[in-house]
Design an enzyme around this catalytic site. Sequence first.
Site, mmCIF file in Angstrom:
data_model
loop_
_atom_site.group_PDB
_atom_site.id
_atom_site.type_symbol
_atom_site.label_atom_id
_atom_site.label_comp_id
_atom_site.label_asym_id
_atom_site.label_seq_id
_atom_site.Cartn_x
_atom_site.Cartn_y
_atom_site.Cartn_z
ATOM 1 N N ARG A 140 0.711 -1.171 0.090
ATOM 2 C CA ARG A 140 -0.166 -0.374 -0.243
ATOM 3 C C ARG A 140 0.812 1.452 0.473
ATOM 4 N NH1 ARG A 140 -2.778 0.520 6.181
ATOM 5 N NH2 ARG A 140 -0.910 0.813 6.897
ATOM 6 N N ASN A 183 -5.188 7.969 4.079
ATOM 7 C CA ASN A 183 -4.913 7.480 5.504
ATOM 8 C C ASN A 183 -4.034 7.297 5.921
ATOM 9 O OD1 ASN A 183 -6.397 5.037 6.920
ATOM 10 N ND2 ASN A 183 -4.885 3.903 6.632
ATOM 11 N N GLU A 184 -3.248 8.117 6.712
ATOM 12 C CA GLU A 184 -1.583 7.270 8.121
ATOM 13 C C GLU A 184 -0.663 7.829 6.776
ATOM 14 O OE1 GLU A 184 -2.286 4.140 11.174
ATOM 15 O OE2 GLU A 184 -1.884 4.010 9.024
ATOM 16 N N GLU A 203 -8.015 5.692 15.242
ATOM 17 C CA GLU A 203 -7.921 3.686 15.387
ATOM 18 C C GLU A 203 -7.025 2.622 16.663
ATOM 19 O OE1 GLU A 203 -5.402 1.859 12.530
ATOM 20 O OE2 GLU A 203 -6.094 3.133 10.352
ATOM 21 N N TRP A 224 1.629 -6.795 13.477
ATOM 22 C CA TRP A 224 3.524 -6.573 12.636
ATOM 23 C C TRP A 224 3.846 -6.396 13.156
ATOM 24 C CZ3 TRP A 224 3.732 -1.826 15.101
ATOM 25 C CH2 TRP A 224 3.270 -1.232 15.646
ATOM 26 N N GLU A 281 -3.755 -7.916 6.706
ATOM 27 C CA GLU A 281 -3.620 -8.282 8.113
ATOM 28 C C GLU A 281 -4.639 -8.564 8.430
ATOM 29 O OE1 GLU A 281 -3.229 -3.000 8.437
ATOM 30 O OE2 GLU A 281 -4.728 -3.697 7.206
ATOM 31 N N LYS A 282 -5.159 -9.747 8.172
ATOM 32 C CA LYS A 282 -6.209 -10.913 8.571
ATOM 33 C C LYS A 282 -6.302 -11.322 10.084
ATOM 34 C CE LYS A 282 -3.438 -14.757 6.045
ATOM 35 N NZ LYS A 282 -2.873 -13.947 5.332
ATOM 36 N N HIS A 295 -5.022 -9.589 12.523
ATOM 37 C CA HIS A 295 -4.592 -7.906 13.070
ATOM 38 C C HIS A 295 -6.079 -7.856 13.791
ATOM 39 C CE1 HIS A 295 -5.429 -4.176 14.210
ATOM 40 N NE2 HIS A 295 -4.355 -3.620 14.349
#
Length: 697
Positions: free
Chosen positions: A127, A165-166, A324, A332, A372-373, A375
Amino acid sequence: MRRRTTPESFDPSQVRAWNAGLTGLGFGGDYNPEQWPDEVRLEDLELMREAGVNLVSVAIFSWATLEPREGELDWGWLDETLDRLHTTGIQVALATATASPPPWLTRKHPEILPRLADGTVLHQGGRQSYAVTHPVHRDYALRMATRVAERYRDHPALALWHVDNEIGCHVPRDYSDAAAAAFRDWLRERYTTVDALNEAWGTAFWSQRYGSFHDVLPPLVAPTFANPTQQLDFDRFSSDALLDYYRDLRDTLRAITPHVPTTTNLMATSATKGMDYFSWAPELDVVANDHYTVAADAERYVELAFSADLSRGVAGGAPWILMEHSTSAVNWQPRNHAKAPGEMLRDSLAHVARGADSVMFFQWRASRAGAEKYHSAMVPHAGRDTDVWRDVVHLGRTLRSLGEVRGSRVRARTALVVDWPSWWGAELDSHPTQELRYIDQVQAWYRALWRRGVTVDLVPPHADLGGYDLVVLPTTYLVTDADAANVAAAARRGATVAITYFSGVVDEHDHVRLGGYPGAFRDLLGVRTEEFVTLQAGETVTVSGKVVGGTSQVDLWTEKTRLADGTEAVATYDDGVLRGRPAVTRRETGSGRAWYVGARLDEGGLDALVGTLVDEAGVAPDVAAPAGVEVVRRWSDDAAPGQRTGTSWLFAINHTDTDATLGTADAPVTGRELLTDAAVDGLLTVPAGAVRVVRAG
């Protein structure tokens, strides 16, 4: 850098409050319906009702779904999602969908991909595979933001714009050709002439003198140390370039929806070095922050408190959004940490205690696929019959019971200076030691103040220091003359000011202030350091003095310091080459005091010194708490500054496995406890691992 400007007709007073459509505090998270079939989306609405969710972020990573092929747009699923959320009574922070370009865009325009300093191209597949300064990417991103804004400008669920985003999370520094061109433009604007740049960069050294701005490059990988001021200016430029990208997207939205507030989710934590968020704050309608605790840190709740206070500091003291955090483990870190019973509630309410008016998570439902599954999420893979889901529902009820704290503010009489330029400058190469880490020095002082129960504002060196009785500057390496004068004025006014080693050493161009360290603060402190005496790995010396608890072991940093008349050595070196010389000093100045800490004390020595400073400044907390119990107070608007009157909410968070009691005969805790709806008359019991919130006044 090319940027649109906010329309001249834009009126900031017409921007509605981000939480105008909410009752009480915000609660929710990132919602990604595009990852799920319709039957799951329908179930989501029922679960959101059950949990009490009232705010979600939508479409953050949806560009490739909304525009699977260039010019081919699919709005149906997003139309349906916003309509359903509105019907359910849930407000939306709608994203610009630009957080990652779709594969067709990077294939067609590979020139938009960012690069590392060694020339490595960062390709599609993760990303944020874009260079924020590239005009092609900028045009495509603005086009997508325009489309989203035009389609949903009047949607009743739209509460807030979530821009990208971020920003800068994965690529805080880009060394692409586009970035190089933008850097040169930035330098022209900053210095006007190449002669001024040469003076600022000290290019007479190593035959680096430039004849034209065209010759300037970013600090790419070189045979040896790059020019330090070039590195420092590239840090400044990079933060500005990322902010410029945000502003361009924001102004595109403002032109279409001037009444809708905008923000982006910052990462104001002890780990985010890349962006100077104090310079970003004026551009945000509301500050929003993402935070994740560090599994390897046994006292991770202290770093959480630091990051929450930093978010409030960036917001100028105003309430802010926790955009968040995690219900349990992230995916991570080297070894991820499933949160213990009660930990998620404590984490959430610690943010609220320190000024957050919304508690949100990444993400609503745990993904089945993708990076991110693993997370954690509000709805875990195992579904509703889980401790995580029951904790989420309980948190929703808890936040509803705390709705009255919305809009209230935290007050502090202690300021801890945080300065991104000093962070960048202190960690440049070719310094007295490569082991000094700026944020470690800041964190050490913050933790010592936290252990004392002292509420702290984290502020830049140019902040108004008039309301603070204790001001601490850890390793504030780089300061302007104006900032140094601002700090000195605080001491003369009556504050206790404490400044540590490697502070005030250079000006804004990273040029050493001659005449002895600590340069800009030398006259204020009444000290002159001849040279730094850094210590080798494993080497320590002993410092003695009542203010450091008798004796303290010092590592990493010491200094050969002389005192001016009127300056007192309150701790001295017992051994080593500096035996008998001052390590900690104190000087009366005006109505206040100025302290210099010229060595890195161990934890015990720093705790003792902080205790002395807290007592001298009179900033001890009004409610003392046992070790491991965090106490913070928010105040309503009717509470007069500097007075302990008006309505307040005392948050007591017990991070220990033992029940704790707060309150004494001299300082009773009285009021109504909101989570149990019980009266409190003198003593407050906070069960092990629990939170209590007492309304007083």
